[in-house]
Scaffold this active site. Sequence first.
Site, PDB file in Angstrom:
ATOM      1  N   LYS A 116       0.769  -1.282  -0.093  1.00 34.54           N
ATOM      2  CA  LYS A 116       0.017   0.191   0.213  1.00 34.54           C
ATOM      3  C   LYS A 116       0.765   1.549   0.454  1.00 34.54           C
ATOM      4  CE  LYS A 116      -3.371  -1.952   2.904  1.00 34.54           C
ATOM      5  NZ  LYS A 116      -4.974  -2.336   2.171  1.00 34.54           N
ATOM      6  N   GLU A 200      -2.924   6.595   8.088  1.00 36.03           N
ATOM      7  CA  GLU A 200      -3.898   8.096   6.940  1.00 36.03           C
ATOM      8  C   GLU A 200      -4.228   8.436   7.612  1.00 36.03           C
ATOM      9  OE1 GLU A 200      -6.085   5.499   4.019  1.00 36.03           O
ATOM     10  OE2 GLU A 200      -4.579   5.100   3.068  1.00 36.03           O
ATOM     11  N   GLU A 275      -9.503   1.389  -5.995  1.00 32.28           N
ATOM     12  CA  GLU A 275     -10.576   1.634  -4.182  1.00 32.28           C
ATOM     13  C   GLU A 275     -10.132   2.518  -4.514  1.00 32.28           C
ATOM     14  OE1 GLU A 275     -11.392  -3.173  -2.381  1.00 32.28           O
ATOM     15  OE2 GLU A 275     -10.077  -1.186  -1.629  1.00 32.28           O
ATOM     16  N   GLU A 293      -6.558   1.934  -2.514  1.00 30.56           N
ATOM     17  CA  GLU A 293      -5.361   0.362  -3.470  1.00 30.56           C
ATOM     18  C   GLU A 293      -5.834   0.406  -4.788  1.00 30.56           C
ATOM     19  OE1 GLU A 293      -5.291  -2.977  -0.689  1.00 30.56           O
ATOM     20  OE2 GLU A 293      -7.012  -3.044  -0.524  1.00 30.56           O
ATOM     21  N   ASN A 295      -6.724  -3.767  -6.604  1.00 35.23           N
ATOM     22  CA  ASN A 295      -6.875  -5.430  -6.776  1.00 35.23           C
ATOM     23  C   ASN A 295      -6.663  -5.579  -7.789  1.00 35.23           C
ATOM     24  OD1 ASN A 295      -7.493  -5.286  -3.142  1.00 35.23           O
ATOM     25  ND2 ASN A 295      -9.223  -4.644  -4.073  1.00 35.23           N
ATOM     26  N   ARG A 297      -7.148  -7.957  -9.497  1.00 37.25           N
ATOM     27  CA  ARG A 297      -7.397  -9.070 -10.000  1.00 37.25           C
ATOM     28  C   ARG A 297      -9.343  -9.117 -10.402  1.00 37.25           C
ATOM     29  NH1 ARG A 297     -10.121  -9.349  -5.064  1.00 37.25           N
ATOM     30  NH2 ARG A 297      -8.966  -9.086  -3.571  1.00 37.25           N
TER      31      ARG A 297
HETATM   32  P1  ADP Z   1      -7.685  -3.709   3.369  1.00 38.04           P
HETATM   33  O1  ADP Z   1      -6.982  -3.888   1.586  1.00 38.04           O
HETATM   34  O2  ADP Z   1      -6.896  -4.567   4.307  1.00 38.04           O
HETATM   35  O3  ADP Z   1      -9.106  -4.403   2.847  1.00 38.04           O
HETATM   36  P2  ADP Z   1      -8.492  -1.102   2.771  1.00 38.04           P
HETATM   37  O4  ADP Z   1      -7.230   0.037   2.743  1.00 38.04           O
HETATM   38  O5  ADP Z   1      -8.521  -2.257   1.375  1.00 38.04           O
HETATM   39  O6  ADP Z   1      -7.679  -2.537   3.458  1.00 38.04           O
HETATM   40  O7  ADP Z   1      -9.220  -0.875   3.419  1.00 38.04           O
HETATM   41  C1  ADP Z   1     -10.521  -1.355   3.730  1.00 38.04           C
HETATM   42  C2  ADP Z   1     -12.037  -0.888   4.973  1.00 38.04           C
HETATM   43  O8  ADP Z   1     -10.683   0.410   5.532  1.00 38.04           O
HETATM   44  C3  ADP Z   1     -11.906   0.672   3.242  1.00 38.04           C
HETATM   45  O9  ADP Z   1     -12.702   0.200   2.668  1.00 38.04           O
HETATM   46  C4  ADP Z   1     -13.421   1.061   4.350  1.00 38.04           C
HETATM   47  O10 ADP Z   1     -13.997   1.254   4.960  1.00 38.04           O
HETATM   48  C5  ADP Z   1     -11.599   1.605   6.356  1.00 38.04           C
HETATM   49  N1  ADP Z   1     -11.179   2.350   5.352  1.00 38.04           N
HETATM   50  C6  ADP Z   1      -9.610   2.168   5.273  1.00 38.04           C
HETATM   51  N2  ADP Z   1      -8.510   3.192   4.479  1.00 38.04           N
HETATM   52  C7  ADP Z   1      -9.708   4.416   5.409  1.00 38.04           C
HETATM   53  C8  ADP Z   1      -9.335   5.793   5.698  1.00 38.04           C
HETATM   54  N3  ADP Z   1      -8.578   6.683   5.945  1.00 38.04           N
HETATM   55  N4  ADP Z   1     -10.264   6.424   6.481  1.00 38.04           N
HETATM   56  C9  ADP Z   1     -11.901   5.354   6.594  1.00 38.04           C
HETATM   57  N5  ADP Z   1     -11.604   4.907   6.534  1.00 38.04           N
HETATM   58  C10 ADP Z   1     -10.734   4.533   5.481  1.00 38.04           C
END
Ligand code: ADP
Length: 659
Positions: A116, A200, A275, A293, A295, A297
């Site tokens: 990430k 973040e 995403e 991020e 994905n 796939r």
């Molecule tokens: P993972 O790869 O573990 O699934 P992600 O980065 O895709 O993690 O984040 C998963 C979820 O976490 C997102 O769909 C969102 O709901 C929440 N999230 C991630 N980053 C943030 C952020 N900066 N602020 C608020 N919610 C977040």
Amino acid sequence: MIGKLLIANRGEIAVRIARTCRRLGIAAVAVHSDADAGAMHVAACDEAVRIGPAPATESYLRADAILEAARATGAEAVHPGYGFLSENAAFAEAVGAAGLIWVGPPPAAIRAMGLKDAAKARMQAAGVPVVPGYHGSEQDPRFLAGAAEEIGYPLLIKARAGGGGKGMRRVDDPADFEEALAGAASEARASFGDGAVLIEKYVSAPRHIEVQVFADMHGNCVHLFERDCSLQRRHQKVIEEAPAPGMTPEMRAEMGAAAVRAAQAVGYVGAGTVEFIADSSRGLRPDAFFFMEMNTRLQVEHPVTECVTGTDLVEWQLRVAVGEPLPKTQGALSLNGWAVEARLYAEDAAHDFRPATGRLAHLALPGDVRVDAGVRAGDAVTPFYDPMIAKLIAHGPTREAAFARLAAALDRTEVAGCVTNAGFLARLVRHPTVAAGDVDTGLIGRDAARLCADPVPDAAAWALAAVAALGLDRPGDAGPFAARDGWRAWGAATAGLRLDHEAHAGEVRLTREGDRWRAETPMGAATVAAETGPDGATRARIGARTVAARAVRAGDGLTLFLDGRTHRFRIPDPLARGAEAGPGDDRVCAPMPGLVKAVLVEAGATVEAGARLAVIEAMKMEHALRAPRAGVVAAVAAAAGDQVEDGALIVALAPEAEA
Ligand code: ADP
């Protein structure tokens, strides 16, 4: 086109890929572990190869075994599905090195998006908005605490190698930072072998909106609009829809363009998802969405995009993998209606969503919405893999229509043999805030108590469960289990048994009244009739109402499907009844027809839990009836020498409040 494709996956996604293969005339090869020898995905393919024992590390994650299966079957290409090896760049390389076509992005693109922190840096350079924060390599806790101060609270600590919400911590107060950091890092090390994190800003009123992108080998890249995956539980998607409620054409254009930029920045080819997290505190705005991020796939939720764009994304993947240009240009893509998907899991929402396992004694999935299932009736949900049973995808002209269809489909979903989240999902898609399109990632958590509470069966449900348990819904056939319950002859005037339910437990006494049964149940009285046909479908009459129902018996469980609800009862072994009675039981009844040998207590006596109250002789054996709890004997309803019916009251305890 590819002649033969090996699907390096299992469950619903393998079945779904095989479906497209069949339509395109491509032979499909399944791989399977020992646990999956008879699985649905094996049956869905033209041939199958065993690749190892049940644990994924010894089967679905074994690149060598999968490549050997491809060689042995003469497959020309490998589709990894999602999960398992789908985002493993080394596996993608090995597939190519073996002279096979990899149905996925170039290994370099997988690597570029794999971590990430590096992905964010790359996206920032490409002009894609990223969530403000720190994603550098310095990992000293004091330095990170300082960075956190600068970013401001609330914030999110994320494992850079993270996925599935692991290694992620929200921190609201600087005082908690150090501990949260240590927790996230150690979870990340344990899960991914990499403890590095990024920080973040926690986006307020966060909405997860992702964009489906597709690129070919000729420099074309399009987006297939967005999906909203904001209905999440602990950062895991539960319901996904397309398009996103409240999306404006301007913001859609901005997000689509940003997603295409992201894909092009890493030389992407194939299907991918970018995403974003959107700050919806002031509505959706083109300047308030940020890259999270990519994905690299196909996603679990790709069907909603297929519904609204009229595409088959697996077909697109296969075409692009052999060098064909994208089937459509950006201008030729448009949105048609609304689609929503629910993930049906074997999990117990009422108990903190603990995963469930079991053999699916009965599985009826609705036929009028798209169902991507990975299991059939009779299959087992095992602890080895993801407990997903199926995805239900409803498509309609409007959001309201799509959600209504999904809600109705969830009501008709019948699973016996293991607990599922179907009731939770049905309540969620009917939630007024969800219906209003006012979704954000915190919604489920805020209303969890209401969403997770299973409905309590009413007296009619108890009565129908008892009628079915005793086989009284099958006249002319006393039922295969009748003997065990002491049921002897159709036409008798009374019957009874004990049923346990999570909410209550107790005796149900049935008395014949004309063509119906009057039932005394722990939830009060009800008069019902039920007739079950050879297909197991029951016509139930409750008062003036006639409804379709179904009761499925498996082991000591009885699952009743009634009015779109699933009630799970247990039929305790009558011989073990005294020992198993639960707290709150006021009635101690005969577990079977027999002779009362002795009554050992008198009204008014104080008894301890487990104390012997009476002895009944049946089937040439003596059975002690014991007190289910400590209490005071309110009444003694039988005397030594009495011949009693199955379920007859012998001793009643005073209700607990009075005792
Ligand atoms: P993972 O790869 O573990 O699934 P992600 O980065 O895709 O993690 O984040 C998963 C979820 O976490 C997102 O769909 C969102 O709901 C929440 N999230 C991630 N980053 C943030 C952020 N900066 N602020 C608020 N919610 C977040």
